[in-house]
Design an enzyme around this catalytic site. Sequence first.
Site, mmCIF file in Angstrom:
data_model
loop_
_atom_site.group_PDB
_atom_site.id
_atom_site.type_symbol
_atom_site.label_atom_id
_atom_site.label_comp_id
_atom_site.label_asym_id
_atom_site.label_seq_id
_atom_site.Cartn_x
_atom_site.Cartn_y
_atom_site.Cartn_z
ATOM 1 N N LEU A 263 0.831 -1.157 -0.031
ATOM 2 C CA LEU A 263 -0.167 0.025 -0.147
ATOM 3 C C LEU A 263 0.951 1.194 0.169
ATOM 4 O O LEU A 263 1.729 1.396 0.817
ATOM 5 C CB LEU A 263 -0.974 -0.051 1.234
ATOM 6 C CG LEU A 263 -2.139 1.076 1.128
ATOM 7 C CD1 LEU A 263 -2.885 0.833 -0.163
ATOM 8 C CD2 LEU A 263 -2.965 0.786 2.493
ATOM 9 N N SER A 264 0.811 2.090 -1.034
ATOM 10 C CA SER A 264 1.422 3.294 -1.151
ATOM 11 C C SER A 264 1.690 4.065 -0.120
ATOM 12 O O SER A 264 0.745 4.419 0.717
ATOM 13 C CB SER A 264 0.844 4.037 -2.323
ATOM 14 O OG SER A 264 1.284 5.378 -2.118
ATOM 15 N N LYS A 265 2.844 4.615 0.297
ATOM 16 C CA LYS A 265 3.205 5.270 1.437
ATOM 17 C C LYS A 265 2.806 6.656 1.235
ATOM 18 O O LYS A 265 3.066 7.375 2.165
ATOM 19 C CB LYS A 265 4.651 5.107 1.863
ATOM 20 C CG LYS A 265 4.978 4.012 2.660
ATOM 21 C CD LYS A 265 6.059 4.000 3.491
ATOM 22 C CE LYS A 265 6.440 3.113 4.455
ATOM 23 N NZ LYS A 265 7.194 1.832 4.010
ATOM 24 N N ARG A 266 2.437 7.007 0.059
ATOM 25 C CA ARG A 266 2.375 8.562 -0.115
ATOM 26 C C ARG A 266 1.338 8.944 0.509
ATOM 27 O O ARG A 266 -0.086 8.404 0.838
ATOM 28 C CB ARG A 266 1.897 8.904 -1.588
ATOM 29 C CG ARG A 266 3.106 8.768 -2.411
ATOM 30 C CD ARG A 266 2.840 9.271 -3.634
ATOM 31 N NE ARG A 266 2.188 8.653 -4.510
ATOM 32 C CZ ARG A 266 0.927 9.027 -5.023
ATOM 33 N NH1 ARG A 266 0.410 10.393 -4.896
ATOM 34 N NH2 ARG A 266 0.188 8.283 -5.442
ATOM 35 N N GLN A 267 1.555 9.850 1.534
ATOM 36 C CA GLN A 267 0.664 10.272 2.648
ATOM 37 C C GLN A 267 -0.727 10.401 2.144
ATOM 38 O O GLN A 267 -1.783 9.878 2.876
ATOM 39 C CB GLN A 267 1.264 11.530 3.206
ATOM 40 C CG GLN A 267 0.552 11.676 4.475
ATOM 41 C CD GLN A 267 1.199 12.829 5.271
ATOM 42 O OE1 GLN A 267 2.527 12.887 5.425
ATOM 43 N NE2 GLN A 267 0.722 13.736 6.234
#
Length: 493
Positions: A263-267
């Site tokens: 799951l993408s870490k981009r906030q």
Amino acid sequence: MTIPKNNTRTRFAPSPTGYLHIGGLRTALYAYLVAKQNGGVYILRIEDTDQDRFVPGAVEKMITALDNFGLHSDEGVMLDGDKVTSRGDFGPYIQSERIKIYQAIAEQLIAENKAYYCFCTETRLEELRETQRANKQVPKYDGFCRNLDPLEASKRLKTGEKAVIRYKITPNEQVVCNDKIYGQITVKTDDLDDFIILKSDGFPTYHLANVIDDHDMQTTHVIRGEEWLPSLPKHILLYQGLGYTAPEFVHLPLLLNPDRSKLSKRQGDVAAEDFLQHGYLPQALINYVALLGWNPGTEQEIFSIEELIKAFSLDKINKSGAIFDRQKLDWFNAEYIRQIVSSKNDQYQALINLSKKYLPQHEDRAEDVLKLFSSRINKLEELTELSKFLWVLPEYDTTKLVFKKSTPENTKKGLQLAQEKLATIKEDWELENLNKILLDIVSANNLTPGDVFWPIRFALSGLDKSPSPVEILEFLGQEESLKRLSLAQSKLV
Ligand code: GLU
């Protein structure tokens, strides 16, 4: 204070990074559910020993985020107004306030010859790693300071030389780890480093602080993300070395994107608070997140928190990663919105209040807007765009007033008859009556619904798609509706 043996104590132990990751929300929820279903205690502890990652205000943000989802801690840190405080007999619950505890235990381990000071510089360690890599070995500390004379070590410390404390691994042994989800995992001590437990700035590493805290706080279940599974052997060794009984470990499978990537870490994509900002309901997110990796074993999909407390079981957690599917989340959210509006249950008023945020300057109409669109939206933020035509009639293409199967004459006739009839209403400006009036116009004048309903709907909304004409009439009220209808007629001449 001693805790009865079977009293469940779980904890959520986030590092205050500035936001609550959606995976963290699931971890916190599971810890909360396990505590609640056993009449136990759910603790919130802050793991902030990584000073490089310090984010001002992050602790307050973390607690607020959890509170917004209804996950209030029974013990540990909490908010009193906007001040961070704590409750419980096993504090402090913020690791940076427990440094002396960790230091004393690290020194005790040195005294027991289970740990040692290491003076190796970063340059030496880097060279070591490079040589090992060049020789195709797995980089690992070589034990250079392991047998340093304690007297010499204390002399060097006195002269101000920097040192870390490393935990001594006994070679040639096996570490047996048990995890509720992953079962038994056995690791050879030869594959482990003499790992650092206290850094040269006097701060503990995650491993030491985590183990001491879970022991001191009498945690019965350590529930956390799978990314910590590789650390488990070190933790088990520390539990053994410190003479502590290890709690039960539950490592939760990773959350994945639909393409099975992590799951993408981009906030923006994973911060639980951001979902609330967009108008997802906390209870819908909680419901959806609960099902990420946990299978209730029945067809039931909608669970209130009370139902989750009853139904949840660690035995029904899947080992494989769980896919975080935004479309499915949308479905849950839409379902919650619809159910709350149609049942007007005890969450109805809160939903109206949440909707106000998306209707600036029109907060007083939030309930009516919700009624109009609740079956047409996935999340509350859509209300802003969808409701625009209610406040200001958009410019529209006049030719579109005429339905495909109608004629300009019939359209004009339909609009004119509606205008006349609707102008006579004194009371009863409501759905059923309005609908009856329009149907009567159709049947009494040999017109089709396309001659009447379509142009009214278009005249009121200026849009290709909108709620039905009677719904819009009811919302706009008599005065505004008549204004829009006469404008349409003037355009048709
Ligand atoms: N502080 C760790 C984190 O933020 C939690 C580890 C644990 O729960 O033991 O992920």
